[in-house]
Design a protein around this motif. Sequence first.
Motif, PDB file in Angstrom:
ATOM      1  N   ARG A  54       0.858  -1.107  -0.058  1.00 56.63           N
ATOM      2  CA  ARG A  54      -0.001  -0.019  -0.014  1.00 56.63           C
ATOM      3  C   ARG A  54       0.817   1.253   0.248  1.00 56.63           C
ATOM      4  O   ARG A  54       2.038   1.248   0.232  1.00 56.63           O
ATOM      5  CB  ARG A  54      -1.007   0.154   1.296  1.00 56.63           C
ATOM      6  CG  ARG A  54      -0.367  -0.058   2.633  1.00 56.63           C
ATOM      7  CD  ARG A  54      -1.098  -0.022   3.647  1.00 56.63           C
ATOM      8  NE  ARG A  54      -2.112   0.829   3.968  1.00 56.63           N
ATOM      9  CZ  ARG A  54      -3.591   0.603   4.224  1.00 56.63           C
ATOM     10  NH1 ARG A  54      -3.758  -0.602   4.755  1.00 56.63           N
ATOM     11  NH2 ARG A  54      -4.129   1.794   4.387  1.00 56.63           N
ATOM     12  N   THR A  55       0.139   2.292  -0.436  1.00 58.47           N
ATOM     13  CA  THR A  55       1.219   3.695  -0.492  1.00 58.47           C
ATOM     14  C   THR A  55       0.276   4.817   0.385  1.00 58.47           C
ATOM     15  O   THR A  55       0.610   5.969   0.323  1.00 58.47           O
ATOM     16  CB  THR A  55       0.994   4.253  -1.835  1.00 58.47           C
ATOM     17  OG1 THR A  55      -0.248   4.279  -2.378  1.00 58.47           O
ATOM     18  CG2 THR A  55       1.663   3.421  -2.991  1.00 58.47           C
ATOM     19  N   THR A  56      -0.485   4.098   1.375  1.00 59.85           N
ATOM     20  CA  THR A  56      -1.246   5.187   2.316  1.00 59.85           C
ATOM     21  C   THR A  56      -0.954   4.505   3.757  1.00 59.85           C
ATOM     22  O   THR A  56      -0.611   3.308   3.902  1.00 59.85           O
ATOM     23  CB  THR A  56      -2.589   5.000   2.162  1.00 59.85           C
ATOM     24  OG1 THR A  56      -3.268   3.807   2.075  1.00 59.85           O
ATOM     25  CG2 THR A  56      -2.951   5.786   0.939  1.00 59.85           C
ATOM     26  N   THR A  57      -1.169   5.238   4.753  1.00 59.01           N
ATOM     27  CA  THR A  57      -0.750   4.704   6.123  1.00 59.01           C
ATOM     28  C   THR A  57      -1.578   3.694   6.731  1.00 59.01           C
ATOM     29  O   THR A  57      -3.022   3.901   6.412  1.00 59.01           O
ATOM     30  CB  THR A  57      -1.115   5.966   6.883  1.00 59.01           C
ATOM     31  OG1 THR A  57      -0.262   7.080   6.738  1.00 59.01           O
ATOM     32  CG2 THR A  57      -0.524   5.990   8.582  1.00 59.01           C
ATOM     33  N   ILE A  95       4.803  -1.126   2.720  1.00 62.19           N
ATOM     34  CA  ILE A  95       4.070   0.155   3.141  1.00 62.19           C
ATOM     35  C   ILE A  95       5.200   1.053   2.488  1.00 62.19           C
ATOM     36  O   ILE A  95       6.299   1.464   3.410  1.00 62.19           O
ATOM     37  CB  ILE A  95       3.610   0.361   4.203  1.00 62.19           C
ATOM     38  CG1 ILE A  95       2.606  -0.886   4.944  1.00 62.19           C
ATOM     39  CG2 ILE A  95       2.901   1.519   4.433  1.00 62.19           C
ATOM     40  CD1 ILE A  95       2.440  -0.719   6.094  1.00 62.19           C
ATOM     41  N   ASP A  96       4.929   1.772   1.649  1.00 60.08           N
ATOM     42  CA  ASP A  96       5.736   3.113   1.133  1.00 60.08           C
ATOM     43  C   ASP A  96       4.628   4.077   0.715  1.00 60.08           C
ATOM     44  O   ASP A  96       4.102   4.188  -0.235  1.00 60.08           O
ATOM     45  CB  ASP A  96       6.576   2.522  -0.127  1.00 60.08           C
ATOM     46  CG  ASP A  96       7.375   3.666  -0.857  1.00 60.08           C
ATOM     47  OD1 ASP A  96       7.422   4.800  -0.109  1.00 60.08           O
ATOM     48  OD2 ASP A  96       8.285   3.463  -1.782  1.00 60.08           O
ATOM     49  N   VAL A  97       4.797   5.316   1.750  1.00 59.94           N
ATOM     50  CA  VAL A  97       3.797   6.254   1.597  1.00 59.94           C
ATOM     51  C   VAL A  97       4.419   7.465   0.791  1.00 59.94           C
ATOM     52  O   VAL A  97       3.925   8.413   0.664  1.00 59.94           O
ATOM     53  CB  VAL A  97       3.385   6.960   3.103  1.00 59.94           C
ATOM     54  CG1 VAL A  97       2.685   5.826   3.447  1.00 59.94           C
ATOM     55  CG2 VAL A  97       4.654   7.347   3.705  1.00 59.94           C
ATOM     56  N   ARG A  98       5.790   7.384   0.342  1.00 58.48           N
ATOM     57  CA  ARG A  98       6.438   7.938  -0.636  1.00 58.48           C
ATOM     58  C   ARG A  98       6.435   9.619  -0.284  1.00 58.48           C
ATOM     59  O   ARG A  98       6.141  10.392  -1.245  1.00 58.48           O
ATOM     60  CB  ARG A  98       5.639   7.879  -2.090  1.00 58.48           C
ATOM     61  CG  ARG A  98       5.575   6.351  -2.535  1.00 58.48           C
ATOM     62  CD  ARG A  98       4.925   6.068  -3.766  1.00 58.48           C
ATOM     63  NE  ARG A  98       4.720   4.901  -4.112  1.00 58.48           N
ATOM     64  CZ  ARG A  98       3.953   4.373  -5.285  1.00 58.48           C
ATOM     65  NH1 ARG A  98       3.236   5.054  -6.049  1.00 58.48           N
ATOM     66  NH2 ARG A  98       4.223   3.088  -5.573  1.00 58.48           N
ATOM     67  N   GLN A 106       2.745  11.324   3.436  1.00 62.14           N
ATOM     68  CA  GLN A 106       2.059  11.208   4.641  1.00 62.14           C
ATOM     69  C   GLN A 106       2.976  11.210   5.760  1.00 62.14           C
ATOM     70  O   GLN A 106       4.070  10.769   5.854  1.00 62.14           O
ATOM     71  CB  GLN A 106       1.114  10.031   4.938  1.00 62.14           C
ATOM     72  CG  GLN A 106       0.134  10.005   3.508  1.00 62.14           C
ATOM     73  CD  GLN A 106      -0.916   8.835   3.599  1.00 62.14           C
ATOM     74  OE1 GLN A 106      -1.500   8.771   4.845  1.00 62.14           O
ATOM     75  NE2 GLN A 106      -1.308   8.329   2.476  1.00 62.14           N
ATOM     76  N   ALA A 147       3.946   5.891   8.346  1.00 60.79           N
ATOM     77  CA  ALA A 147       3.515   4.969   7.168  1.00 60.79           C
ATOM     78  C   ALA A 147       2.519   3.990   8.210  1.00 60.79           C
ATOM     79  O   ALA A 147       1.851   3.353   7.674  1.00 60.79           O
ATOM     80  CB  ALA A 147       4.613   4.221   7.117  1.00 60.79           C
ATOM     81  N   ALA A 150       7.941   7.719   4.978  1.00 60.43           N
ATOM     82  CA  ALA A 150       7.219   8.377   5.818  1.00 60.43           C
ATOM     83  C   ALA A 150       7.834   9.830   5.900  1.00 60.43           C
ATOM     84  O   ALA A 150       9.118  10.017   6.105  1.00 60.43           O
ATOM     85  CB  ALA A 150       7.031   7.779   7.304  1.00 60.43           C
ATOM     86  N   TRP A 157      12.790   7.521   6.265  1.00 61.97           N
ATOM     87  CA  TRP A 157      11.783   8.455   7.137  1.00 61.97           C
ATOM     88  C   TRP A 157      12.384   9.938   7.129  1.00 61.97           C
ATOM     89  O   TRP A 157      13.624   9.973   7.358  1.00 61.97           O
ATOM     90  CB  TRP A 157      11.160   7.743   8.156  1.00 61.97           C
ATOM     91  CG  TRP A 157      12.368   7.855   9.141  1.00 61.97           C
ATOM     92  CD1 TRP A 157      12.535   8.921  10.208  1.00 61.97           C
ATOM     93  CD2 TRP A 157      13.150   6.768   9.505  1.00 61.97           C
ATOM     94  NE1 TRP A 157      13.551   8.470  11.028  1.00 61.97           N
ATOM     95  CE2 TRP A 157      14.022   7.308  10.649  1.00 61.97           C
ATOM     96  CE3 TRP A 157      13.405   5.744   9.047  1.00 61.97           C
ATOM     97  CZ2 TRP A 157      15.060   6.589  11.158  1.00 61.97           C
ATOM     98  CZ3 TRP A 157      14.359   4.822   9.492  1.00 61.97           C
ATOM     99  CH2 TRP A 157      15.112   5.455  10.897  1.00 61.97           C
TER     100      TRP A 157
END
Length: 483
Positions: free
Chosen positions: A187-190, A210-213, A216, A219, A237, A261
Amino acid sequence: MALPGRRLPGGRCRRPAALQGRLAHPRERRALTAASARRIHLPSMMKPLRLAPGLALLLAACAALPREGSAAREEPIRESEAALPTGGKAIATFESLGIYWKPPAAPGPAGCLVRYKPSGEDAWKEALPLWYDARNGECRGSIVNLKPDTQYIVRLGLPGEPSSVELKTRTWSERFPIAKTIEVGARTTTLEISEGGSPQGYLLYKGGTIDVRDAQPFAVRIAAPYVIVRGFTVKGAQQDAIRIEPNAHDVVIEENDVSEWGRFRRVNYAGWKIGMNMDSGIAAYCRKGPSLERVIIQNNKIHHPRYGANSWSEGHPAGPNAILFSQCGGNHVFRFNEIYSDEGRYFMDAIGGEENFSDIGFPNSDTDIYGNIIMHAWDDAIEAEGANRNVRIWGNYLDRTTTGVATTVTQVGPVYIFRNVYNRSRQLVNRAPDDDDRNVFAKSGTTAQWGGGRRYIFHNTLLQSPPESGGRFPLGAGGAISG
């Protein structure tokens, strides 16, 4: 402050049961093997080491003890078979017990007697005496190197007298009951964790990447109790990779890979990109009160923040941490983690928190920090400062940091620092290693307002690695213990 002990035949030293055990737990050895396979180059402990005079072993236990004859035998500890009145309190972790007792009279500097055994066994062992804190009339101390998920009987008494009270307690089990498993895909959201479990069953969150790029703040955000977060790759993050909210408790974070992060702050004179202070791989803030208890962080790789910290060449380091708890509760375990980075992206502190000059701080109380590989910090490898009430720090390998273990201040105590290995010290990036102001292994200061708690520092090893090419001096710490 020598550790009490007895000579065995041949001049070997027998340590008190409170500090018996090994340097490398099987899981520690597994962590070291994994680190080597991943090309974190740890110096061989089997080769002859160049040790600075007086620094090879801190506070050797047997140095001042007389030799006994080869026929000397230790007398068994005798305790009444009858049950004693219940008294005192114990707070457990997997391998330790924090013991608290207000004796009927002040025991003086000898402290309070502690004897213990697993339930069902006959032989009693004697632990290091509890320290007597005259400020509140309490004896406090720890028993370490115990077995997980084992019931113990602990007896307490005054020196020179029979034990007067006893308590029964159990160390934590390493098996967590699972009520439900939630599979989390890429996923790309928290990942917002608001559903938790109970003492009868944890919620296990298992995942992929999990990569929120950098879109956000977090993560993963944990806002529920009795949660296990396992097997994620967490990155990207803006601020903290994993944030634990103060309403959570009984949280396990294990077998995750955490990296990339943090927020940008500035570029320094050397061209390094310096990050915002205290952005962390795993963070918790509890500033409304010391909540958040029983967090277990184990078997994780926490590495390579997006930006680094400045060295002491520009003043006190500021930048990212691997793990940071601010004014939270206690009774945590941080073990078997690998924390590392590279040039230009060092941590400020690897494991630490705030407030240092307080009666809370990090890790506050009844906490174990052991079996970790910690590298690449411009300040402390482990910053354990504040209350330090029954805090145990052992079996860690520390390298390329300014100090090893910092305990300025220890307001409540006691804190135990034993069987750690400290390799290279580096403080000023703008000087050649031969001109660097090397710092100490154990920073142990106090102030007029804060301090007074007991510290125990036993059997730590300070290495002196050979100088770099063209250098004259080895690369280890410049001292052992200092304020």
